[in-house]
Design a protein around this motif. Sequence first.
Motif, PDB file in Angstrom:
ATOM      1  N   VAL A 163       0.924  -1.297   0.001  1.00 51.46           N
ATOM      2  CA  VAL A 163      -0.131  -0.009   0.064  1.00 51.46           C
ATOM      3  C   VAL A 163       0.961   1.345  -0.078  1.00 51.46           C
ATOM      4  O   VAL A 163       1.697   1.199   0.854  1.00 51.46           O
ATOM      5  N   PRO A 164       0.830   2.169  -0.721  1.00 46.98           N
ATOM      6  CA  PRO A 164       1.469   3.463  -0.748  1.00 46.98           C
ATOM      7  C   PRO A 164       1.585   4.347   0.526  1.00 46.98           C
ATOM      8  O   PRO A 164       0.500   4.083   1.348  1.00 46.98           O
ATOM      9  N   ASP A 165       2.711   4.475   0.803  1.00 44.23           N
ATOM     10  CA  ASP A 165       3.118   5.161   1.919  1.00 44.23           C
ATOM     11  C   ASP A 165       3.150   4.387   3.255  1.00 44.23           C
ATOM     12  O   ASP A 165       3.091   4.712   4.241  1.00 44.23           O
ATOM     13  N   THR A 166       3.315   2.830   2.996  1.00 42.63           N
ATOM     14  CA  THR A 166       3.387   1.931   4.189  1.00 42.63           C
ATOM     15  C   THR A 166       4.555   1.199   3.992  1.00 42.63           C
ATOM     16  O   THR A 166       5.301   1.247   2.876  1.00 42.63           O
ATOM     17  N   GLY A 167       4.797   0.415   4.822  1.00 40.17           N
ATOM     18  CA  GLY A 167       5.778  -0.623   4.714  1.00 40.17           C
ATOM     19  C   GLY A 167       5.252  -2.058   5.029  1.00 40.17           C
ATOM     20  O   GLY A 167       4.475  -2.361   5.587  1.00 40.17           O
ATOM     21  N   VAL A 176       5.676   6.507   7.956  1.00 40.63           N
ATOM     22  CA  VAL A 176       6.693   6.920   7.088  1.00 40.63           C
ATOM     23  C   VAL A 176       6.333   8.572   6.666  1.00 40.63           C
ATOM     24  O   VAL A 176       4.978   8.943   6.996  1.00 40.63           O
ATOM     25  N   GLY A 177       7.268   9.377   6.647  1.00 36.97           N
ATOM     26  CA  GLY A 177       6.991  10.679   6.454  1.00 36.97           C
ATOM     27  C   GLY A 177       8.156  11.651   5.758  1.00 36.97           C
ATOM     28  O   GLY A 177       9.181  10.948   5.716  1.00 36.97           O
ATOM     29  N   ASP A 178       8.260  12.800   6.143  1.00 31.22           N
ATOM     30  CA  ASP A 178       9.332  13.563   5.614  1.00 31.22           C
ATOM     31  C   ASP A 178       9.525  14.451   6.805  1.00 31.22           C
ATOM     32  O   ASP A 178       9.008  15.205   7.277  1.00 31.22           O
ATOM     33  N   ARG A 197       8.219   4.513  -5.791  1.00 34.06           N
ATOM     34  CA  ARG A 197       9.635   4.033  -5.371  1.00 34.06           C
ATOM     35  C   ARG A 197       9.510   3.277  -4.087  1.00 34.06           C
ATOM     36  O   ARG A 197       8.566   3.116  -3.494  1.00 34.06           O
ATOM     37  N   VAL A 198      10.531   2.587  -4.162  1.00 35.50           N
ATOM     38  CA  VAL A 198      10.825   1.726  -2.894  1.00 35.50           C
ATOM     39  C   VAL A 198      11.964   1.812  -2.116  1.00 35.50           C
ATOM     40  O   VAL A 198      12.966   2.115  -2.807  1.00 35.50           O
ATOM     41  N   PHE A 199      12.126   1.603  -0.865  1.00 38.97           N
ATOM     42  CA  PHE A 199      13.102   1.791  -0.197  1.00 38.97           C
ATOM     43  C   PHE A 199      13.481   0.545   0.780  1.00 38.97           C
ATOM     44  O   PHE A 199      12.170   0.202   1.365  1.00 38.97           O
ATOM     45  N   ALA A 200      14.495  -0.057   1.065  1.00 34.92           N
ATOM     46  CA  ALA A 200      14.787  -0.871   2.066  1.00 34.92           C
ATOM     47  C   ALA A 200      15.655  -0.828   2.969  1.00 34.92           C
ATOM     48  O   ALA A 200      16.739  -0.303   2.725  1.00 34.92           O
TER      49      ALA A 200
END
Length: 101
Positions: free
Chosen positions: A10-14, A53-55, A32-35
């Motif tokens: 789901v967008p903006d989740t992990g 997640v956030g900025d 985009r994905v981050f790990a």
Amino acid sequence: MKICRLDDIVPDTGVCALVGGKQVALFRIADRVFAIGNRDPFSGANVLSRGIVGDLKGELVVASPIYKQHFSLVTGRCIEDESVSVPVYRALVDGADVLVL
């Protein structure tokens, strides 16, 4: 290594995935994905994939759900204590698939 499809996150989740015997937290921000490593170094619990997640001052971060420290999704460093960090893994989207290298 193929982990899942982009649409599985789901967008903006992990989510958490087992990669080479290690728990890896994967985050989807837009397309985009981050790990990063899933283990919170302050509590010792494998929970970062469940963080928010956030900025924070222009840096993409996840807040640990335990003690709320923020970890950069790009560098893995803890914003509140720069002497602490979590592992960062190379992740990318290949077509519809999420890969961790």
